[in-house]
Design an enzyme around this catalytic site. Structure first.
Site, PDB file in Angstrom:
ATOM      1  N   ASP A  84       0.821  -1.214   0.000  1.00 53.71           N
ATOM      2  CA  ASP A  84       0.000   0.000   0.000  1.00 53.71           C
ATOM      3  C   ASP A  84       0.850   1.257   0.000  1.00 53.71           C
ATOM      4  OD1 ASP A  84      -1.925   1.900   0.250  1.00 53.71           O
ATOM      5  OD2 ASP A  84      -2.590   1.312   2.238  1.00 53.71           O
ATOM      6  N   ASP A 296      -2.087   6.721  -5.801  1.00 53.64           N
ATOM      7  CA  ASP A 296      -2.283   5.769  -4.709  1.00 53.64           C
ATOM      8  C   ASP A 296      -2.594   4.380  -5.257  1.00 53.64           C
ATOM      9  OD1 ASP A 296      -2.905   4.440  -2.395  1.00 53.64           O
ATOM     10  OD2 ASP A 296      -4.391   5.876  -1.703  1.00 53.64           O
TER      11      ASP A 296
END
Length: 443
Positions: A84, A296
């Site tokens: 992540d 992201d």
């Protein structure tokens, strides 16, 4: 109330198992000449909702995620962790004792009692005083050990101990890294699938990137099941002419600006080659830091702040009018944020090839979203004999969040490089199966 659960695409990263015994517990920072490591990606469907909410309050974060297989501890235990770029603290769901038992948390992936190199972080350590995390670590008065807490999209939390152990990635030297050893993990999926861990990859001091001294990593997310690739380390790729845009960082700390995110400057948006009439001030962070643009890997779709979204919606509806009938239902918004929707006869795909591309413009680079990546079929939603398909750009103001977020779905068949050494993000359109094959020949 949290948004309804969404069955989502999970890109699974398969890494080679670690050696039977780590060679060292000391970190060994890879230099620019170190051999990069290449790993394949494949895709599968899994339910979403079992991962913590990041500091930027992205309610739809982790609808699409990368996962990495690592070996942790001595002797090594194989674990699967979400990769992540939008989070800092790595964590594992830990089981008590030396072997799995009925009292272990469901989905637990790591047994700290079975690792000779596992160590709890004491309250007085520098790691326990970190203020980068959204919820700063606390001290357990009885044990004098550092504690951490994770927040989830529905407002629930889970707690655990801040600890360290050795992590092995492929054939790289093992790294002693701090992580959260969580005693519980939120699980909202109907079939009981819980996420067993997360590998924080942003620029914060406790992220895996910072602790491993990783200065460059990149990936290509495929629209096929097994043709994606992740590259950790430095490598010049002559077949990939990357266009770079600088990471954006304000001179002074601002209350709503996430300084450890991978932020770039959005300069404009085009639909079908036509520039949208959006003032530059709307696309730039304001005096509070709200309005930054983040790349992201954990967010599924792309979110635009209200004024930019309204301009995109109006122009996209105008250009697609002859091709697709609009849903025209003011009371419908998929997952509360996606209300640019259309009716498509059931059993038939939309005319993706004829749809106008949406291009995001940056200094020195651009990202074009076209074809199948523009529309998403809403599960279970029908109007008569028609299915409902929505534009994969959402209204950030309705989530709510205070940033532009470029999602993972819009990074398919695009090489994305995070170059921390030079403070830039590189982009290049490429077919991931071709990139994987070329990398295999080079390295």
């Amino acid at each position: 109330m949290p948004p309804p659960l969404l069955a989502c695409l999970l890109l699974l990263l398969l890494l080679s198992p670690a050696a039977a015994r780590p060679r060292s517990v000391a970190a060994e920072a890879p230099g620019p000449t170190a051999r990069p490591r290449v790993f394949p990606l494949r895709a599968r469907q899994v339910p979403a909702g079992a991962l913590p909410r990041p500091p930027s309050k992205l309610r739809f974060h982790h609808n699409v995620s990368l996962t990495v297989s690592l070996a942790v501890g001595t002797p090594p235990q194989n674990v699967t962790m979400v990769l992540d770029t939008g989070s800092e603290l790595s964590w594992l769901l830990c089981a008590p004792g030396r072997r799995a038992n009925a009292s272990a948390p469901r989905g637990a992936s790591f047994r700290p009692g079975a690792s000779r190199t596992f160590a709890a972080v004491p309250c007085g350590s520098a790691q326990c005083s970190s203020r980068d995390l959204p919820a700063p670590p606390s001290c357990d008065g009885a044990s004098r050990q550092c504690r951490v807490s994770l927040s989830y999209a529905d407002g629930s939390t889970s707690d655990g101990a801040l600890a360290t152990d050795v992590f092995a990635v492929g054939d790289a030297p093992p790294l002693r890294s701090a992580f959260g050893c969580m005693s519980s993990a939120y699980d909202s999926s109907p079939d009981g699938v819980a996420t067993a861990g997360l590998l924080g990859m942003n620029r914060g001091t406790l992220s895996f990137v910072s602790q491993a001294s990783t200065r460059r990593f990149s990936y290509c997310i495929s629209d096929r099941d097994d043709a994606g690739v992740l590259l950790l380390g430095h490598s010049d790729l002559p077949f990939l002419p990357l266009n770079y845009t600088p990471m954006y960082q304000p001179a002074l700390p601002l209350p709503y600006f996430d300084r450890v995110a991978y932020s770039v400057q959005l300069l404009g948006i085009r639909v079908g080659g036509k520039p949208l009439p959006i003032p530059a001030s709307v696309l730039a962070p304001d005096h509070t830091g709200a309005g930054q643009t983040m790349v992201d890997s954990g967010t599924q779709f792309t979110f635009l702040l209200g004024d930019a979204y309204s301009a995109l919606k109006a122009e996209f509806l105008k250009q697609t009018g002859p091709l697709l009938p609009a849903l025209d239902d003011p009371n419908f918004a998929f997952e509360e944020a996606f209300d640019t929707c259309f009716r498509v006869p059931a059993g038939r795909p939309p005319p993706s090839a004829a749809l106008p591309a949406v291009s995001l413009l940056f200094k020195g680079a651009e990202m074009s979203v076209a074809g199948d990546r523009l529309l998403y079929k809403v599960p279970g939603e029908r109007r008569g004999g028609d299915g409902v398909w929505c534009l994969t750009f959402g209204d950030a103001d309705t989530v709510p969040l205070t940033a532009y977020v470029i999602g993972h779905h819009h990074q398919m068949n695009l090489w994305v490089e995070y170059d921390l050494e030079r403070g830039r993000v590189g982009l290049a359109p490429v077919k991931c199966d071709v990139a994987s094959e070329r990398l295999g020949l080079m390295l």
